[in-house]
Motif scaffolding. Structure first.
Motif, PDB file in Angstrom:
ATOM      1  N   UNK A 102       0.850  -1.190   0.000  1.00 55.43           N
ATOM      2  CA  UNK A 102       0.000   0.000   0.000  1.00 55.43           C
ATOM      3  C   UNK A 102       0.889   1.245   0.000  1.00 55.43           C
ATOM      4  N   UNK A 103       0.648   2.149  -0.898  1.00 56.34           N
ATOM      5  CA  UNK A 103       1.598   3.232  -1.064  1.00 56.34           C
ATOM      6  C   UNK A 103       1.091   4.596  -0.600  1.00 56.34           C
ATOM      7  N   UNK A 104      -0.220   4.801  -0.557  1.00 58.31           N
ATOM      8  CA  UNK A 104      -0.692   6.151  -0.243  1.00 58.31           C
ATOM      9  C   UNK A 104      -1.365   6.184   1.121  1.00 58.31           C
ATOM     10  N   UNK A 105      -1.125   7.256   1.856  1.00 58.92           N
ATOM     11  CA  UNK A 105      -1.748   7.431   3.157  1.00 58.92           C
ATOM     12  C   UNK A 105      -3.072   8.161   2.943  1.00 58.92           C
ATOM     13  N   UNK A 106      -4.132   7.409   2.892  1.00 61.83           N
ATOM     14  CA  UNK A 106      -5.447   7.974   2.637  1.00 61.83           C
ATOM     15  C   UNK A 106      -6.420   7.418   3.672  1.00 61.83           C
ATOM     16  N   UNK A 107      -7.673   7.889   3.643  1.00 63.48           N
ATOM     17  CA  UNK A 107      -8.677   7.341   4.545  1.00 63.48           C
ATOM     18  C   UNK A 107      -8.744   5.831   4.385  1.00 63.48           C
TER      19      UNK A 107
ATOM     20  N   UNK B  44     -12.545   4.645  -4.132  1.00 58.67           N
ATOM     21  CA  UNK B  44     -12.369   3.769  -2.959  1.00 58.67           C
ATOM     22  C   UNK B  44     -11.661   4.522  -1.831  1.00 58.67           C
ATOM     23  N   UNK B  45     -10.632   5.281  -2.211  1.00 57.01           N
ATOM     24  CA  UNK B  45      -9.869   6.004  -1.186  1.00 57.01           C
ATOM     25  C   UNK B  45     -10.771   6.928  -0.383  1.00 57.01           C
ATOM     26  N   UNK B  46     -11.786   7.460  -1.046  1.00 57.11           N
ATOM     27  CA  UNK B  46     -12.681   8.396  -0.368  1.00 57.11           C
ATOM     28  C   UNK B  46     -13.804   7.679   0.384  1.00 57.11           C
ATOM     29  N   UNK B  47     -14.360   6.647  -0.270  1.00 60.25           N
ATOM     30  CA  UNK B  47     -15.572   6.030   0.281  1.00 60.25           C
ATOM     31  C   UNK B  47     -15.370   4.652   0.896  1.00 60.25           C
ATOM     32  N   UNK B  48     -14.244   4.036   0.629  1.00 64.56           N
ATOM     33  CA  UNK B  48     -14.033   2.688   1.162  1.00 64.56           C
ATOM     34  C   UNK B  48     -14.781   1.611   0.418  1.00 64.56           C
ATOM     35  N   UNK B  49     -15.283   1.949  -0.753  1.00 63.46           N
ATOM     36  CA  UNK B  49     -15.944   0.926  -1.579  1.00 63.46           C
ATOM     37  C   UNK B  49     -15.821   1.322  -3.051  1.00 63.46           C
ATOM     38  N   UNK B  50     -16.220   0.407  -3.900  1.00 63.57           N
ATOM     39  CA  UNK B  50     -16.178   0.682  -5.348  1.00 63.57           C
ATOM     40  C   UNK B  50     -17.595   0.810  -5.909  1.00 63.57           C
ATOM     41  N   UNK B  51     -18.537   1.095  -5.031  1.00 64.79           N
ATOM     42  CA  UNK B  51     -19.932   1.144  -5.456  1.00 64.79           C
ATOM     43  C   UNK B  51     -20.265   2.513  -6.045  1.00 64.79           C
ATOM     44  N   UNK B  52     -19.588   2.863  -7.086  1.00 64.39           N
ATOM     45  CA  UNK B  52     -19.802   4.159  -7.708  1.00 64.39           C
ATOM     46  C   UNK B  52     -20.862   4.051  -8.796  1.00 64.39           C
TER      47      UNK B  52
END
Lengths: 401, 377
Positions: A1-6, A269-277
């Motif tokens: 994992x490379x980015x520090x996100x939510x 995903x980084x914003x919402x924690x899912x791919x349900x866009x």
């Protein structure tokens, strides 16, 4: 994992067959790119990067927060080792983040030379945790799993080995276990594992079964292309560290479009924690606008079966719609390098680095000497009146597929 | 040199032992790529081979995914007690055998193991447990001369048998086979549209699908050479010939006239890359020399008859007024001229153009897209 996100997301690793493709991929959201130098890689027919270009590639990528992985994934004979130690040292000096290697002799040489960290190429067909442990002992820090591995396999391999795990998420696939095909060597005199693959698996064969008098024509060795868009949650849940897009030999349009789709999905995903866009279908549709064979999820969930065979020619199922990338801006125009013919008055689409595409009409076409044009021709540069959002490397597409 | 024989269920071990064979490779459908034994049958064959004084080596050269590894291990563990040596291709299987058994190990170092640094690294890693390195038939005579004496581990090379071209885990023949698809072993031949390649033997089994070259590999005439290099084991894969002929060929390979084995063999043969491996020399022909940008200053992006030519100045280069250049089209056509005009795309007149800039030059006849401008000394 490379980015520090939510919600941490994996590295998105895009192909960079040229500096132009590298810039396009990075600007469209790749967090890492992989590219080949002039030697030791598997794309002998490609332009590949010389030292100056590689320096520029690293500078550009790093300035945009992206890593650069250099492929040294040919299986070398002893005579091919000339200069490898110096090359490995130089790559480290240049600032290359890692090298992708399949040959144990090359791994040993790069490590002994103090080269960049070593990732094991998919060509080594690392398929199980036991193999990953062995490769870890040999000094690699990441394994690019064979395309036969499932997401569950990836999870188990990562847990058991403690290595970073990289998996393909999109693009063409070898039908053979990678590194275990030498058809070109014997039929074309070209070593497929040193950059000379002739893609014999894409040809049609006449098959005569031993228990039957009947012969059948079939592209029985040609694989459909991988599309992992709908399995992205599985990649993340498995802890896959890097999602790789295949295709160094493919177009700028491919590099930009595919990278953008997966980058947007990962950003969601980084914003919402899912791919349900609600954009999932739009993303899937975007992936059908680039050169591709029919898509499959191959072995991501269960072993690839009959439905993963692409029984047809390459061109079938292709929905290419690129008009061209913007190569420059003038005071009043965007200059497009035309890849596919389009006409005056045609509806076009500007594909920004982020966000929704913007439709506009090509209501004035000019040559660079400002002479009016009725239609464009592939390979030429044309001016279209400037619209907001235009920038160098942005893709312009025709909407009429 | 000792002879290693790829054993088939139909072969007679007594006859083989009489023919002078030293070792039999016993592979099962469940554990090896092309072995045809059932597990119980394999155990019986191993026992009998030992009774006859033959070395029985477990062939477990399947490539194994993580999802199958646990069941593979169980099957493997069930047969290990009947063998003293095991041969694997998958580094994961090698690692498992290394950690979990006391067997002597033979590593199939064929595809992707074509250099001494790599082979020495395998040797170092497996240490005393490594009984043999099975070398690649892609190695030339010159390479073998260099590699074999430099290794402590005894080496083996195929001297007669099939050339495996392709191995996929997917079932590629059963979709074409209809009713036959219920079988766990399907055979076929394939002819490529790439004339003149035809007659490729094809197999689908539990380990996936395989394609072989239509001609077999034969170094029967080079056995003296191989001996002089210090090769200790030669391998014979009898697929494609009857058992009786296979015993005769085995005896012949071990005789004072091993080259006669070539005449006995029923299929056409080649020496492959033994003489020389030049499978990388065609690469430079894959590239158009007229597209070599190594020394180029700029690339033509747009050219229309009578209009200024647009170029992109390449990385690390520059253009200036008066510079003598040579333009090479992708077809190799050359035109020499001096730069008399440089303008930005907005029409601003320049004396010089820096790297990576896109500028227009004067109109030049025969200019075309992708032509390169080189310095004309």
């Amino acid at each position: 994992m490379t980015k520090k996100l939510n919600f941490p997301i994996p590295e998105l690793l895009a192909p960079a067959g040229s500096l132009e493709k590298l810039k396009t991929a990075v600007l469209y959201g790749a967090s890492a790119v992989y590219l080949g130098g002039q030697r030791y890689g598997l794309r002998a027919a490609a332009d590949n990067f010389n030292r100056e270009q590689m320096i520029m590639a690293v500078q550009f990528a790093h300035a945009h927060g992206a890593k650069v992985h250099v492929v040294l994934n040919a299986f070398l004979h002893d005579s091919d080792f000339v200069g490898l130690s110096e090359y490995a040292k130089d790559l480290r000096l240049i600032g290359v983040d890692s090298v992708i290697v399949s040959d144990l002799g090359v791994i040993q040489t790069v490590i002994a030379a103090g080269g960049p960290e070593v990732h094991l190429s998919t060509q080594a067909s690392c398929l199980n945790a036991s193999a990953a442990k062995l490769w870890k002992a040999m000094g690699v820090t990441r394994v690019v799993l064979g395309r036969e591995a499932s997401l569950e396999d990836a999870k188990a391999i990562k847990l058991a080995s403690g290595l970073e795990v990289e998996m393909f998420v999109h693009g063409s696939m070898c039908m053979a276990f990678s590194g275990h095909c030498v058809i070109s060597n014997y039929t074309q005199g070209r070593d497929s594992n040193r950059g000379g693959c002739a893609h014999s698996c894409r040809h049609e064969y006449r098959i005569g079964l031993s228990d039957s008098e009947q012969e059948k024509n079939s592209f029985f060795m040609s694989s459909k292309d991988l599309e992992g868009l709908r399995q992205l949650k599985g990649y993340v849940d498995a802890g896959v560290d890097s999602l790789k897009i295949e295709g160094r030999m493919k177009s700028v349009h491919y590099a930009g479009t595919v990278t953008r789709v997966y980058a947007e999905a990962l950003a969601h995903y980084a914003e919402h924690g899912n791919f349900l866009s609600d954009r999932l279908e739009e993303w899937a549709s975007e992936l059908r606008k680039v050169h591709h064979r029919a898509y499959t999820e191959a072995s991501l969930i269960k072993p690839a079966d009959e439905s993963s065979i692409h029984n047809g020619r390459d061109s079938e199922g292709v929905e290419s719609a690129v008009a061209g990338p913007i190569v420059a801006l003038t005071k009043d125009a965007m200059v497009i390098e035309v890849r596919k013919k389009f006409r005056l008055g045609e509806e076009l689409e500007l594909v920004p680095f982020r966000g929704k595409s913007q439709t506009f009409t090509a209501n004035r076409l000019r040559t660079l000497s400002d002479n009016p044009l009725e239609e464009t021709k592939p390979g030429s540069l044309v001016k279209i009146d400037l619209i907001p959002g235009a920038a160098e490397h942005v893709l312009v597409r025709s909407t009429g597929i | 040199m000792k002879l290693t024989y790829f054993l088939r269920p139909e072969d007679d071990l007594v006859a083989l032992s009489k023919s002078g064979v030293h070792e039999v490779l016993i592979g099962s459908k469940a554990l090896s790529r092309l072995g045809a034994f059932e597990l119980e049958q394999m155990i019986e064959a191993a026992k009998k081979a030992k009774e006859l004084g033959l070395k029985a080596t477990l062939l477990c050269d399947a490539l194994v995914s993580e999802r199958d590894f646990s069941s593979f291990k169980k099957r493997l563990e069930s047969v290990l007690p009947f063998f003293e040596s095991a041969r694997a291709l998958d580094p994961g299987v090698m690692q498992f055998l290394f950690e979990s058994s006391n067997l002597k190990l033979q590593f199939v170092a064929d595809t992707g193991n074509h250099n001494l640094p790599g082979l020495l690294a395998w040797e170092k890693y497996f240490g005393e447990r490594l009984e043999r390195l099975v070398l690649s038939i892609e190695l030339s005579k010159e390479s073998l001369h260099h590699i074999i004496p430099a290794l402590k581990t005894p080496c083996e090379l195929l001297v007669l048998g099939r050339i495996l071209l392709f191995h996929s885990p997917r079932n590629l023949l059963s979709p074409l086979a209809g009713e036959v698809s219920q079988s766990d072993w399907i055979e076929a031949t394939g002819a490529s549209e790439e004339s003149p390649h035809k007659g490729f033997p094809l197999v689908e089994n539990l380990q996936g699908s395989f394609m072989f070259l239509a001609k077999d590999f034969c170094l029967a005439e080079q056995i003296d050479d191989l001996k002089s290099m210090g090769l200790e084991y030669m391998r014979f894969d009898p697929t494609g010939c009857s058992s009786d002929l296979a015993y005769e060929v085995s005896s012949t390979l071990l005789s004072d006239s091993p080259k006669l084995a070539k005449e006995l063999w029923p299929n056409p043969v080649i020496r492959g890359f033994y003489g020389v491996n030049k499978s990388d020399v065609l690469f430079k022909k894959l590239k158009n020399p007229s597209r070599d940008k190594t020394h180029a200053l700029a690339e033509v992006l747009d050219a229309r008859k009578g209009e200024p030519m647009t170029v992109k100045v390449l990385d690390g280069s520059s253009l200036k007024l008066g510079l003598a250049v040579k333009m090479i089209t992708p077809e190799g056509k050359i035109k020499e001229f001096s730069i008399s005009t440089i303008k930005t795309l907005d029409g601003e007149v320049l004396d010089a153009a820096p790297e990576r800039s896109i500028v227009t030059l004067q109109a030049v006849g025969s200019a075309c897209v992708k032509a390169l401008l080189l310095p004309n000394f």
